[in-house]
Design a protein around this motif. Structure first.
Motif, mmCIF file in Angstrom:
data_model
loop_
_atom_site.group_PDB
_atom_site.id
_atom_site.type_symbol
_atom_site.label_atom_id
_atom_site.label_comp_id
_atom_site.label_asym_id
_atom_site.label_seq_id
_atom_site.Cartn_x
_atom_site.Cartn_y
_atom_site.Cartn_z
ATOM 1 N N GLY A 1 0.828 -1.203 0.000
ATOM 2 C CA GLY A 1 0.000 0.000 0.000
ATOM 3 C C GLY A 1 0.862 1.253 0.000
ATOM 4 O O GLY A 1 2.085 1.200 0.152
ATOM 5 N N HIS A 2 0.212 2.415 -0.135
ATOM 6 C CA HIS A 2 0.946 3.669 -0.261
ATOM 7 C C HIS A 2 1.213 4.295 1.111
ATOM 8 O O HIS A 2 0.339 4.910 1.717
ATOM 9 C CB HIS A 2 0.154 4.647 -1.132
ATOM 10 C CG HIS A 2 0.935 5.900 -1.451
ATOM 11 N ND1 HIS A 2 1.941 5.924 -2.383
ATOM 12 C CD2 HIS A 2 0.866 7.158 -0.932
ATOM 13 C CE1 HIS A 2 2.458 7.144 -2.441
ATOM 14 N NE2 HIS A 2 1.813 7.902 -1.562
ATOM 15 N N TYR A 3 2.438 4.114 1.602
ATOM 16 C CA TYR A 3 2.884 4.748 2.844
ATOM 17 C C TYR A 3 4.171 5.505 2.528
ATOM 18 O O TYR A 3 5.010 5.027 1.776
ATOM 19 C CB TYR A 3 3.184 3.712 3.921
ATOM 20 C CG TYR A 3 2.002 2.909 4.384
ATOM 21 C CD1 TYR A 3 1.194 3.348 5.427
ATOM 22 C CD2 TYR A 3 1.698 1.687 3.779
ATOM 23 C CE1 TYR A 3 0.118 2.593 5.870
ATOM 24 C CE2 TYR A 3 0.619 0.922 4.216
ATOM 25 C CZ TYR A 3 -0.166 1.386 5.263
ATOM 26 O OH TYR A 3 -1.235 0.640 5.693
ATOM 27 N N GLN A 4 4.342 6.661 3.148
ATOM 28 C CA GLN A 4 5.519 7.473 2.836
ATOM 29 C C GLN A 4 6.752 7.064 3.625
ATOM 30 O O GLN A 4 7.873 7.181 3.148
ATOM 31 C CB GLN A 4 5.226 8.964 3.084
ATOM 32 C CG GLN A 4 6.368 9.862 2.624
ATOM 33 C CD GLN A 4 6.008 11.330 2.678
ATOM 34 O OE1 GLN A 4 4.853 11.691 2.522
ATOM 35 N NE2 GLN A 4 6.986 12.181 2.892
ATOM 36 N N SER A 5 6.550 6.596 4.872
ATOM 37 C CA SER A 5 7.709 6.273 5.698
ATOM 38 C C SER A 5 7.365 5.156 6.681
ATOM 39 O O SER A 5 6.192 4.827 6.882
ATOM 40 C CB SER A 5 8.178 7.508 6.476
ATOM 41 O OG SER A 5 7.209 7.870 7.446
ATOM 42 N N VAL A 6 8.393 4.598 7.328
ATOM 43 C CA VAL A 6 8.207 3.528 8.306
ATOM 44 C C VAL A 6 7.305 3.960 9.449
ATOM 45 O O VAL A 6 6.504 3.184 9.960
ATOM 46 C CB VAL A 6 9.586 3.068 8.851
ATOM 47 C CG1 VAL A 6 9.432 2.297 10.144
ATOM 48 C CG2 VAL A 6 10.300 2.208 7.821
ATOM 49 N N VAL A 7 7.423 5.221 9.866
ATOM 50 C CA VAL A 7 6.677 5.680 11.046
ATOM 51 C C VAL A 7 5.176 5.753 10.802
ATOM 52 O O VAL A 7 4.406 5.926 11.748
ATOM 53 C CB VAL A 7 7.194 7.050 11.543
ATOM 54 C CG1 VAL A 7 8.653 6.960 11.913
ATOM 55 C CG2 VAL A 7 6.970 8.151 10.522
ATOM 56 N N GLU A 8 4.732 5.613 9.565
ATOM 57 C CA GLU A 8 3.298 5.657 9.265
ATOM 58 C C GLU A 8 2.684 4.260 9.147
ATOM 59 O O GLU A 8 1.475 4.128 8.952
ATOM 60 C CB GLU A 8 3.065 6.432 7.958
ATOM 61 C CG GLU A 8 3.454 7.898 8.058
ATOM 62 C CD GLU A 8 3.285 8.643 6.744
ATOM 63 O OE1 GLU A 8 2.763 8.031 5.792
ATOM 64 O OE2 GLU A 8 3.674 9.813 6.675
ATOM 65 N N LEU A 9 3.491 3.220 9.276
ATOM 66 C CA LEU A 9 3.005 1.857 9.052
ATOM 67 C C LEU A 9 2.209 1.332 10.238
ATOM 68 O O LEU A 9 2.488 1.656 11.393
ATOM 69 C CB LEU A 9 4.183 0.913 8.803
ATOM 70 C CG LEU A 9 5.086 1.222 7.599
ATOM 71 C CD1 LEU A 9 6.201 0.193 7.531
ATOM 72 C CD2 LEU A 9 4.291 1.228 6.304
ATOM 73 N N SER A 10 1.232 0.471 9.953
ATOM 74 C CA SER A 10 0.508 -0.234 11.006
ATOM 75 C C SER A 10 1.402 -1.369 11.515
ATOM 76 O O SER A 10 2.391 -1.741 10.878
ATOM 77 C CB SER A 10 -0.802 -0.800 10.470
ATOM 78 O OG SER A 10 -0.540 -1.793 9.495
ATOM 79 N N SER A 11 1.034 -1.946 12.663
ATOM 80 C CA SER A 11 1.879 -2.985 13.275
ATOM 81 C C SER A 11 2.003 -4.221 12.381
ATOM 82 O O SER A 11 3.054 -4.859 12.329
ATOM 83 C CB SER A 11 1.333 -3.377 14.647
ATOM 84 O OG SER A 11 0.004 -3.832 14.536
ATOM 85 N N GLU A 12 0.922 -4.566 11.642
ATOM 86 C CA GLU A 12 0.982 -5.742 10.765
ATOM 87 C C GLU A 12 2.003 -5.547 9.647
ATOM 88 O O GLU A 12 2.743 -6.469 9.298
ATOM 89 C CB GLU A 12 -0.390 -6.029 10.141
ATOM 90 C CG GLU A 12 -1.398 -6.612 11.110
ATOM 91 C CD GLU A 12 -2.185 -5.538 11.838
ATOM 92 O OE1 GLU A 12 -1.794 -4.355 11.734
ATOM 93 O OE2 GLU A 12 -3.166 -5.874 12.512
#
Length: 532
Positions: free
Chosen positions: A363-374
């Motif tokens: 999916g479209h995430y800009q950085s690691v800090v925006e990721l969900s735990s899964e």
């Protein structure tokens, strides 16, 4: 410091085996000298006739506890009758019920916070349960005091949910845990030691920190310890002996010392995600199908892949065409090496070496800090798989991320032959080149969660070495976009300075296809996405 430590024993569920626990205490004291307190968590009383008869001997005064003993209240409906009220009181000579919740302060200044019972699931809360209101009433008087430094010990019957995050996991399945409400998070930040029980197992977690690295003042660490049931047939540990100097008597520098194995707090991310899940509707992750010549788990089952688990929330959608979203027509599918449920692995375009890869979220995430735990969990699995792959070929693994002038998260993973340089050489090369460009690349603790240091939207550059060491730079302005590649391509490391800019390393689609196929074949034994 001069302060004499207190000697304390903590015990798991006694469940009516009162003689057994006190006999054990006598044996310990005969060998190690007198202890100051015995703290019992979980169910102290048992419901069997034998257990009730044992208790009657202490209640009547026929027997006496060999140590000052403090117990929590009922953790089950059946044992409520042993407690005359919700307030604390002496139940027998040397045996004191602390109460429903509160803070006990001893003559030495030792502070013990306690919450009796289990988390209530209904309203009104049953007498053997606690509610968020109970926790608020426990916490507020403490944190409103400007001189408050924390409590020495926290006693609860239940474990906190997910306490094992970022650390060693319990050997056995844990079922009765408390929800990660914000107020509970605050409670769990209070103690130096936290004891719990009711699961029948012994578990000692690595210590966790209670502050945000580089953003908040250093705080004391917390240690969570769960204890088993007295006289359990598996002989799991149910009694824990320790020395402690009350916080109020400790020098500030001593109190905030961080042990080498300290980890991130296990609660902060869960609280954040628990809050988000209340605000968002769960939607299934997008489905993808690419023929990589092999069956892929999740992504390899196409539109009919019904057994794909759901992500907790839909990732944000790109505002313009993205070259790295796996569903995008722009993505160069011939570079894809492996597809998981939430992440995928691809050959880097204009790669530094033939095995230079990217780990990216589907999916479209800009950085690691925006990721969900899964997504983070699977990202870490890919990182580990690539590390193992490189190690089998005698290569060190260097990972870096640049969250600056980038639209989609890319973890660059580059192999460096072990015979070319040491991990210390790699670290020194990054630090030296950063210094030359007036950038302060800082080393951060190994168990630090990047999300704590760089809130979403923060531009940063991050490096992770094969030793677990991590380097971090909060980008101000005019950051060199090829910095990571320039360091690795330098004469001190890979000695291929001409390949520092990926645009100078372009290959034809046919050449890229050949490299991808070779890498796909080589990586296959390490590809967990092929397991199902």
């Amino acid at each position: 410091m001069g302060e004499k430590p207190l000697k304390i024993l903590a015990c798991g569920d006694v469940e009516g085996s009162i003689n057994a626990v006190f006999n054990r205490v006598r044996t310990i004291q005969k060998k190690s000298g007198q202890f100051d307190l015995l703290l019992c968590v979980g169910n102290f009383f048992g419901s069997s006739p034998g257990a009730q008869a044992e208790w009657q001997e202490y209640k009547s005064g026929a027997k006496k506890a060999p140590i000052h003993t403090y117990i929590l209240g009922a953790a089950s409906q059946e044992t409520l009758r042993f407690f005359p009220s919700a307030d604390g009181c002496e139940l027998a000579d040397n045996i004191t019920y602390l109460g429903r919740r509160g803070v006990f302060t001893g003559a030495s200044g030792l502070q013990i916070a306690y919450v009796s019972g289990r988390e209530g699931q209904q309203d009104p809360t049953p007498a053997h349960c606690f509610s968020p209101k109970d926790l608020t009433q426990l916490v507020e008087p403490l944190i409103s005091n400007n001189q408050f430094r924390g409590v020495d010990i926290l006693l609860t019957s239940q474990w906190p949910r997910g306490v094992w995050q970022y650390a060693n996991s319990p050997v056995h399945t844990i079922t009765h845990t408390t929800q990660p409400y914000r107020v509970i998070h605050t409670v769990y930040k209070l103690p130096y030691y936290h004891f719990a029980a009711v699961e029948g197992v012994h578990y000692e977690r690595l210590p966790y920190r209670n502050h945000v690295v580089l953003q908040e003042n250093t705080q004391h660490v917390s240690r969570f310890i769960a204890l088993a049931t007295v006289n359990n047939p598996e002989k799991r540990k149910y009694l824990y002996a320790f020395n402690i100097i009350p916080m109020k008597s400790m020098e500030a520098s001593e109190l905030v010392k961080q042990p080498q194995d300290v980890t991130e707090s296990p609660y902060s991310r869960m609280v954040r995600e628990n809050t988000l899940s209340d605000l968002t509707v769960q939607e299934p992750a997008s489905q993808f199908f690419f023929d990589l010549g092999k069956k892929q788990r999740g992504g390899g089952r196409g539109q009919g892949g019904r057994d794909r688990p759901k992500q907790p929330r839909r990732p944000p959608q790109p505002s313009s065409p993205c070259w790295f979203c796996l569903a995008s027509p722009q993505v160069e599918k011939h570079l894809v090496i492996s597809i998981g449920t939430h992440c995928y692995l691809a050959l880097a375009k204009g790669s530094l070496t033939p095995q230079h890869v990217l780990v990216l979220p589907i999916g479209h995430y800009q950085s690691v800090v925006e990721l969900s735990s899964e997504v983070v969990k699977e990202l870490d699995r890919y990182k580990m798989a690539v590390r193992t792959f490189y190690k089998s070929k005698g290569q060190r693994c260097v990972l870096f991320e640049r969250n600056y002038h980038s639209q989609h998260l890319q973890i660059q993973v580059v192999p460096v032959p072990e015979d070319k340089c040491t991990t210390e050489d790699i670290k020194e090369a990054f630090l030296l080149q950063a210094q030359e460009q007036n950038m302060e690349l800082m080393e951060i603790p190994q168990h630090t969660d990047l999300q704590q240091i760089a809130p979403p939207g923060t531009p940063y550059f991050y490096v992770e070495l094969d030793s677990g060491e991590k380097l971090f730079y909060r980008i101000q302005k005019n950051f060199p976009l090829q910095f990571g590649r320039e360091v690795l391509a330098s004469e001190a490391l890979l000695n291929i300075p001409e390949r520092a800019d990926w645009r100078e390393c372009k290959q034809t689609p046919e050449e890229e296809e050949g490299l991808s196929k070779q890498l796909r074949d080589d990586f296959q034994p390490y590809d967990f996405a092929l397991e199902d």
